[in-house]
Design an enzyme around this catalytic site. Sequence first.
Site, mmCIF file in Angstrom:
data_model
loop_
_atom_site.group_PDB
_atom_site.id
_atom_site.type_symbol
_atom_site.label_atom_id
_atom_site.label_comp_id
_atom_site.label_asym_id
_atom_site.label_seq_id
_atom_site.Cartn_x
_atom_site.Cartn_y
_atom_site.Cartn_z
ATOM 1 N N GLY A 24 34.191 42.986 50.232
ATOM 2 C CA GLY A 24 33.237 41.903 50.057
ATOM 3 C C GLY A 24 33.818 40.745 49.270
ATOM 4 N N PHE A 25 34.276 41.044 48.033
ATOM 5 C CA PHE A 25 34.910 40.051 47.150
ATOM 6 C C PHE A 25 33.999 38.864 46.834
ATOM 7 C CE2 PHE A 25 38.130 41.955 49.985
ATOM 8 C CZ PHE A 25 38.748 42.774 49.067
ATOM 9 N N ARG A 69 36.666 52.466 28.201
ATOM 10 C CA ARG A 69 36.939 53.799 28.738
ATOM 11 C C ARG A 69 37.179 53.730 30.246
ATOM 12 N NH1 ARG A 69 33.245 59.260 28.247
ATOM 13 N NH2 ARG A 69 35.000 60.706 28.223
ATOM 14 N N LYS A 74 42.513 57.017 38.832
ATOM 15 C CA LYS A 74 43.079 56.747 40.154
ATOM 16 C C LYS A 74 42.431 55.523 40.781
ATOM 17 C CE LYS A 74 44.250 59.289 44.401
ATOM 18 N NZ LYS A 74 44.122 60.616 45.069
ATOM 19 N N GLN A 80 42.093 49.491 41.746
ATOM 20 C CA GLN A 80 41.441 48.205 41.502
ATOM 21 C C GLN A 80 42.442 47.176 40.984
ATOM 22 O OE1 GLN A 80 38.564 46.983 42.504
ATOM 23 N NE2 GLN A 80 37.102 47.333 40.860
ATOM 24 N N LYS A 121 34.162 48.732 30.044
ATOM 25 C CA LYS A 121 34.094 47.291 30.280
ATOM 26 C C LYS A 121 34.477 47.040 31.732
ATOM 27 C CE LYS A 121 36.605 46.209 26.361
ATOM 28 N NZ LYS A 121 37.167 45.308 25.326
ATOM 29 N N GLU A 128 36.819 42.194 38.225
ATOM 30 C CA GLU A 128 37.180 40.777 38.236
ATOM 31 C C GLU A 128 38.467 40.489 37.469
ATOM 32 O OE1 GLU A 128 35.406 39.124 40.186
ATOM 33 O OE2 GLU A 128 33.367 39.918 40.166
#
Length: 715
Positions: free
Chosen positions: A217-218, A605, A610, A615, A678, A682
């Site tokens: 999607g982005f 955390r 993986k 990401q 967190k 992005e």
Amino acid sequence: MAGEVVGQALSRVDARLKVTGTAPYAAEHRLEGLLYGVIVNGTAARGRVSGIATDAARAHPGVLHVLTDFSSLRLAHSVTELAFYGQPIAVVVATTAEAAAHGASLVEATYDRRPALTDFDDPGAVSVTAPSNPDYSRGDPDGAFGSADATVDLSFTISRENHNPIELPSTIARWDGGKLTLWDKSQWVQGAARTVAGALGIPEQDVRVHCEYVGGGFGSAIRAYDHVILAAFAARQAGRPVKVVLSRRQFYYGTGYRPASRQRLALGAGATGRIESLTYEVRTETSRYEQYEEGLTDLPKFLYGVPHTRTRYRLTAIDTQSPASMRGPGVVSSAFALETAVDQLAHDLGIDPIELRLRNEPTRDEVTRLPFSTRKLRECYALGARRFGWSRRGAAPGGHTEGDLLIGMGMATASYHNNRRQVGSRARVDADGTATVATATSDMGPGTTTSVMQVAADALGLPARQVTFRLGDSAYPSAPPHAGATTMASVGSAAHTSCTALRNKFIGMAVADPASPLYRADPAKVTVRDGRLGSGESRATDSYREILRRAGLPGLEATVTWGPGDADQRISSYGYGAVFAEVSVDPLLGLVRIRRMFAAYDVGRVISPKLAHSQAIGGMVGGIGMALLEGTVTDHRDGRIVNAGLADYLVPVNADVPELDAAFIDTEDPLADPIGVKGLGEITIVGVPAAIGNAVFNATGKRLTDLPIRLEALL
């Protein structure tokens, strides 16, 4: 938040379904009586349709309807005037996709054209203050700049970028009486339901949206665009289900894009490298019918401890479709300007770029005056420098060669706000001991179904194989858009909270039940592991299954709503990173090649190592595209996008992506949310274009401030 499943490097729970092609995406659902709709796009950027010939299309075999009257719909733009090139002017509905596509090609329109402005650099373009980003100032930036020992004043241009995920925008609409069901590619199923209901003038509760799988999607599927509404409209008109799938070319007109920007960033510093003055000015494009803005001013105001700072953001409205969020919205663009200017300042002062950044580390958030929840940026610099081999970098540009190639290293800082929003979550344990957790979020690829499952499993004290996380249904408890690096902190926290509440329900039932081995045990001392409840006071145990059997219940559930409360009024919570890049530059051809990249992150955390690593790699690939390849080209005579397709719009391929790696600082952020995380989605693109540009400077001595970097700039 102790547990055994969180922190495991698990593969995605839906991996087999995806790689075998059995995961049903929006366009792949089979419905009885399904028809196919194809949108006809207008070819004028401004004006109105004066005539539309549909007889040839209606006569084509298989074509059932040609819809041209959208006056009953409430769209984001006018339905009687053309606001941008590519605006829908008709929908052809047919019994086959081929018949619909050919029928659409037979529709001919004539236009009353009005002068259109499609170039936001045109001298006649009007700019206004961005409503959500008012001018900001602290101290005396001009005075501090004028008295500085060293100054940098650079201008930057970044081209428009279009989304190009593999899955095309797709919607299937079916009416059952007055109830509408949509199978839609969506990053926000409840937002889609709300938008479509508003456009059609029906109650929101009469619209249900499904989207269990998203093929990338982005940011392109956060909102419901025209094609979603038109699919529902066509299905109502036809009295049968209708599928609408945009072509790749239509994708460039049918959804948003990262807006082009023009930036200026000026720094003034003392001889020791202490930055005293920062001025940041930015202008981005938007449509005439909407004011779209991004968080471009956030990073320059916040990242470094600069006492004299001013920011200004302007919007320029042109005749185009509205921009939209694209990975790292706003922040990746301003980070390119900021981190390029800081790199130039370090070069001018003869200070190592990391050392200069360390000398300007703030002790608190200079904008909000709040303490940082955690800020492990120093650790990111240290880890990244060590793993990347930063000490081998030559400070003088052009000093490292391999044959005819110039080799350079660069780095940049990354940061992104830790967004958390209110989320509802329903957790249930059934009589067989398995658990299901549900909320109306989406998963466009990062592995949300896996990582939230891990959080839920630990909260319930169950093994991963006994827990399922359900998402992608607007009827589930409420959730925000799957965007803005919001999901893990928000949905994960809600899942943790609902599962904790459910576990405590079971504990309460056990200690109150005379038939339970844990009768009258201290609830605070009862723990759960593998679905069995035990107390440190004795060896006696109970289980979820036995508690439900004794109570004669098929299952037990808990529904909660979690939100961050006033946390953002008490703390400044951001993710941080240090990005490193090595490039080669062929000075004869002007060709830049990435040799390797590494990034170190402080994102609290890490729930699923993986998936987190995946990401990070994905963000780097997007950053490579932004730095070296991607740029939308518009023919300003009519607003047509010249390179609307993967044959002409360049995106990274395997040959562009060599050695990429990332690591994470071992930390948690318990002040921000109960699971200590967190956002990660992005931040992984932020800093990548700047690190690449800084590496090119280290290789060549040429300071490039335009993206994408084009070979002619290096010749």
